[in-house]
Design a protein around this motif. Sequence first.
Motif, PDB file in Angstrom:
ATOM      1  N   LYS A  13      57.305  44.310  59.646  1.00 55.18           N
ATOM      2  CA  LYS A  13      56.968  45.761  58.936  1.00 55.18           C
ATOM      3  C   LYS A  13      58.293  46.364  58.340  1.00 55.18           C
ATOM      4  N   ASN A  14      59.288  45.980  59.638  1.00 50.87           N
ATOM      5  CA  ASN A  14      60.752  46.533  59.233  1.00 50.87           C
ATOM      6  C   ASN A  14      61.553  46.039  57.975  1.00 50.87           C
ATOM      7  N   SER A  15      61.519  44.936  58.060  1.00 48.62           N
ATOM      8  CA  SER A  15      62.234  43.932  56.791  1.00 48.62           C
ATOM      9  C   SER A  15      61.557  44.497  55.582  1.00 48.62           C
ATOM     10  N   ARG A  16      59.743  44.517  55.178  1.00 42.46           N
ATOM     11  CA  ARG A  16      59.529  44.950  54.230  1.00 42.46           C
ATOM     12  C   ARG A  16      60.116  45.999  54.273  1.00 42.46           C
ATOM     13  N   LEU A  17      60.306  47.427  54.962  1.00 43.29           N
ATOM     14  CA  LEU A  17      60.308  48.560  54.568  1.00 43.29           C
ATOM     15  C   LEU A  17      62.430  48.941  54.005  1.00 43.29           C
ATOM     16  N   ALA A  18      63.141  47.858  54.485  1.00 42.29           N
ATOM     17  CA  ALA A  18      64.122  47.630  54.072  1.00 42.29           C
ATOM     18  C   ALA A  18      64.902  47.218  52.919  1.00 42.29           C
ATOM     19  N   ASN A  19      64.010  45.954  52.981  1.00 42.96           N
ATOM     20  CA  ASN A  19      63.420  45.292  51.656  1.00 42.96           C
ATOM     21  C   ASN A  19      63.589  46.682  50.412  1.00 42.96           C
ATOM     22  N   TRP A  20      62.296  46.790  50.576  1.00 44.29           N
ATOM     23  CA  TRP A  20      62.132  48.113  49.154  1.00 44.29           C
ATOM     24  C   TRP A  20      63.089  49.085  49.075  1.00 44.29           C
ATOM     25  N   THR A  21      63.470  49.456  50.191  1.00 40.46           N
ATOM     26  CA  THR A  21      65.096  50.850  50.115  1.00 40.46           C
ATOM     27  C   THR A  21      65.581  50.024  49.465  1.00 40.46           C
ATOM     28  N   ARG A  22      66.088  48.849  50.010  1.00 43.57           N
ATOM     29  CA  ARG A  22      67.535  48.228  49.439  1.00 43.57           C
ATOM     30  C   ARG A  22      66.921  48.261  47.840  1.00 43.57           C
ATOM     31  N   LYS A  23      66.325  47.517  47.378  1.00 40.59           N
ATOM     32  CA  LYS A  23      65.930  47.781  46.173  1.00 40.59           C
ATOM     33  C   LYS A  23      65.970  48.817  45.181  1.00 40.59           C
ATOM     34  N   ALA A  24      65.764  50.035  46.210  1.00 42.24           N
ATOM     35  CA  ALA A  24      65.521  51.098  45.499  1.00 42.24           C
ATOM     36  C   ALA A  24      66.995  51.807  45.198  1.00 42.24           C
ATOM     37  N   ASP A  25      67.401  51.791  46.643  1.00 36.17           N
ATOM     38  CA  ASP A  25      68.859  52.468  46.337  1.00 36.17           C
ATOM     39  C   ASP A  25      69.984  51.316  45.772  1.00 36.17           C
ATOM     40  N   LEU A  26      69.382  50.215  44.645  1.00 35.69           N
ATOM     41  CA  LEU A  26      70.589  49.333  43.730  1.00 35.69           C
ATOM     42  C   LEU A  26      69.914  50.294  42.629  1.00 35.69           C
ATOM     43  N   GLU A  27      68.505  49.714  42.402  1.00 37.82           N
ATOM     44  CA  GLU A  27      68.033  51.088  41.227  1.00 37.82           C
ATOM     45  C   GLU A  27      68.704  52.309  40.723  1.00 37.82           C
ATOM     46  N   ALA A  28      68.612  53.016  41.501  1.00 36.50           N
ATOM     47  CA  ALA A  28      68.920  54.178  41.729  1.00 36.50           C
ATOM     48  C   ALA A  28      70.596  54.311  41.325  1.00 36.50           C
ATOM     49  N   LYS A  30      72.590  52.343  40.066  1.00 40.01           N
ATOM     50  CA  LYS A  30      72.577  51.886  38.486  1.00 40.01           C
ATOM     51  C   LYS A  30      71.874  52.810  37.473  1.00 40.01           C
ATOM     52  N   ALA A  31      71.342  53.553  37.948  1.00 39.74           N
ATOM     53  CA  ALA A  31      70.403  54.657  37.299  1.00 39.74           C
ATOM     54  C   ALA A  31      72.120  55.824  36.834  1.00 39.74           C
ATOM     55  N   LEU A  32      72.762  56.153  37.748  1.00 38.19           N
ATOM     56  CA  LEU A  32      73.574  56.784  38.412  1.00 38.19           C
ATOM     57  C   LEU A  32      74.891  56.605  37.245  1.00 38.19           C
ATOM     58  N   ALA A  33      74.584  55.420  37.552  1.00 42.66           N
ATOM     59  CA  ALA A  33      75.887  55.056  36.708  1.00 42.66           C
ATOM     60  C   ALA A  33      75.937  54.731  35.772  1.00 42.66           C
ATOM     61  N   LEU A  34      74.960  54.648  34.871  1.00 36.85           N
ATOM     62  CA  LEU A  34      74.400  54.444  33.404  1.00 36.85           C
ATOM     63  C   LEU A  34      74.638  56.478  33.241  1.00 36.85           C
ATOM     64  N   ALA A  35      73.640  56.958  33.530  1.00 37.70           N
ATOM     65  CA  ALA A  35      74.670  58.422  33.567  1.00 37.70           C
ATOM     66  C   ALA A  35      75.717  59.001  33.285  1.00 37.70           C
ATOM     67  N   LYS A  36      76.931  58.767  34.681  1.00 30.37           N
ATOM     68  CA  LYS A  36      77.774  58.499  34.530  1.00 30.37           C
ATOM     69  C   LYS A  36      78.111  58.144  33.121  1.00 30.37           C
TER      70      LYS A  36
END
Length: 59
Positions: A13-28, A30-36
Amino acid sequence: MAVPKKRTSKSKKNSRLANWTRKADLEAKKALALAKSLLTGNQTSLISKIDLENFSKLN
């Protein structure tokens, strides 16, 4: 007759949550870099409507 399924372990469960969180963090990030880059005018990965209008005038 219905049989209860086996319980998912905490580590899985923790592994799946960490994977989901890591993917969301990466997308965030990318979005911030594009906005800048849009704010500074140095974007290279986004074609805006203005760019397409200038492109059509050149051709």
